[in-house]
Design a protein around this motif. Sequence first.
Motif, PDB file in Angstrom:
ATOM      1  N   SER A 105      29.183 -62.854  28.234  1.00  0.00           N
ATOM      2  CA  SER A 105      30.636 -62.878  28.080  1.00  0.00           C
ATOM      3  C   SER A 105      31.185 -61.508  27.670  1.00  0.00           C
ATOM      4  O   SER A 105      32.401 -61.310  27.664  1.00  0.00           O
ATOM      5  CB  SER A 105      31.058 -63.930  27.050  1.00  0.00           C
ATOM      6  OG  SER A 105      30.550 -63.582  25.779  1.00  0.00           O
ATOM      7  N   THR A 107      32.437 -57.759  27.839  1.00  0.00           N
ATOM      8  CA  THR A 107      33.055 -56.904  28.856  1.00  0.00           C
ATOM      9  C   THR A 107      33.394 -55.559  28.212  1.00  0.00           C
ATOM     10  O   THR A 107      33.711 -55.505  27.022  1.00  0.00           O
ATOM     11  CB  THR A 107      34.360 -57.497  29.428  1.00  0.00           C
ATOM     12  OG1 THR A 107      35.294 -57.678  28.369  1.00  0.00           O
ATOM     13  CG2 THR A 107      34.117 -58.805  30.128  1.00  0.00           C
ATOM     14  N   ARG A 127      35.296 -56.172  40.054  1.00  0.00           N
ATOM     15  CA  ARG A 127      35.668 -57.231  39.116  1.00  0.00           C
ATOM     16  C   ARG A 127      34.450 -58.052  38.711  1.00  0.00           C
ATOM     17  O   ARG A 127      34.309 -58.431  37.545  1.00  0.00           O
ATOM     18  CB  ARG A 127      36.745 -58.120  39.725  1.00  0.00           C
ATOM     19  CG  ARG A 127      38.088 -57.419  39.788  1.00  0.00           C
ATOM     20  CD  ARG A 127      39.193 -58.370  40.266  1.00  0.00           C
ATOM     21  NE  ARG A 127      40.161 -57.602  41.038  1.00  0.00           N
ATOM     22  CZ  ARG A 127      40.172 -57.473  42.359  1.00  0.00           C
ATOM     23  NH1 ARG A 127      39.282 -58.087  43.091  1.00  0.00           N
ATOM     24  NH2 ARG A 127      41.082 -56.744  42.960  1.00  0.00           N
ATOM     25  N   ARG A 128      33.565 -58.357  39.668  1.00  0.00           N
ATOM     26  CA  ARG A 128      32.365 -59.140  39.354  1.00  0.00           C
ATOM     27  C   ARG A 128      31.437 -58.388  38.418  1.00  0.00           C
ATOM     28  O   ARG A 128      30.908 -58.951  37.470  1.00  0.00           O
ATOM     29  CB  ARG A 128      31.588 -59.464  40.638  1.00  0.00           C
ATOM     30  CG  ARG A 128      32.153 -60.561  41.466  1.00  0.00           C
ATOM     31  CD  ARG A 128      31.161 -61.058  42.508  1.00  0.00           C
ATOM     32  NE  ARG A 128      30.456 -60.030  43.251  1.00  0.00           N
ATOM     33  CZ  ARG A 128      30.847 -59.525  44.421  1.00  0.00           C
ATOM     34  NH1 ARG A 128      31.975 -59.921  44.970  1.00  0.00           N
ATOM     35  NH2 ARG A 128      30.116 -58.625  45.045  1.00  0.00           N
ATOM     36  N   ARG A 131      34.005 -56.837  35.133  1.00  0.00           N
ATOM     37  CA  ARG A 131      34.884 -57.828  34.509  1.00  0.00           C
ATOM     38  C   ARG A 131      36.030 -57.204  33.701  1.00  0.00           C
ATOM     39  O   ARG A 131      36.434 -57.728  32.675  1.00  0.00           O
ATOM     40  CB  ARG A 131      34.063 -58.791  33.659  1.00  0.00           C
ATOM     41  CG  ARG A 131      33.082 -59.595  34.504  1.00  0.00           C
ATOM     42  CD  ARG A 131      32.336 -60.566  33.688  1.00  0.00           C
ATOM     43  NE  ARG A 131      31.652 -59.924  32.594  1.00  0.00           N
ATOM     44  CZ  ARG A 131      30.346 -59.954  32.393  1.00  0.00           C
ATOM     45  NH1 ARG A 131      29.587 -60.604  33.203  1.00  0.00           N
ATOM     46  NH2 ARG A 131      29.799 -59.339  31.370  1.00  0.00           N
ATOM     47  N   CYS A 132      36.485 -56.051  34.125  1.00  0.00           N
ATOM     48  CA  CYS A 132      37.676 -55.409  33.551  1.00  0.00           C
ATOM     49  C   CYS A 132      38.306 -54.595  34.676  1.00  0.00           C
ATOM     50  O   CYS A 132      37.687 -54.377  35.713  1.00  0.00           O
ATOM     51  CB  CYS A 132      37.320 -54.524  32.352  1.00  0.00           C
ATOM     52  SG  CYS A 132      36.343 -53.073  32.748  1.00  0.00           S
TER      53      CYS A 132
END
Length: 167
Positions: A105, A107, A127-128, A131-132
């Motif tokens: 979880s 990032t 993005r994958r 994740r930001c």
Amino acid sequence: MLERSAEVSECETLGLRMAEERSLANLGATSLLIAHQATLRGVLEALQEYRNSINSTLVLHFEDMGGEVILREDFSLSSPEPSRQSSDLVLGVLARLCASILGESWTPLSVCFSHEAPPPAEMPIFRRLFRCKPEFNCEFNGLILHATDLDRANCAPMPTWPATRAS
């Protein structure tokens, strides 16, 4: 070779696609040492110390910016070479390493690339993997994270050995 492969395959995000498939185990024997470090800081210091056994051309930097830290991996090459794919690969692997140590979880606050943004169709992998929201045309390639992340506990599962039977 990586730059040429990206060019021939017309895949502008080849380095990131390769990073997406990497795991801690891809660091070889050093992965065992890394798995036993208590914090992300310990993991990164071990990477710095044993970089020659992973890739002697990579140099990891921590830049303390108060409450934030920039993690950068640069190449120490004798002559400049195109490096977009290599830089993307290294940055993607670094992000995956941090996530494996701090939990899936986790990032970064931001991810910065010195190259221009890819076409919109190529953005999903950013993005994958990170994740930001990525930033492009930056002065450096690196991850920006909370300084407190460096001292967070390693939550990666420790390798276990099968139980031995008593003789």
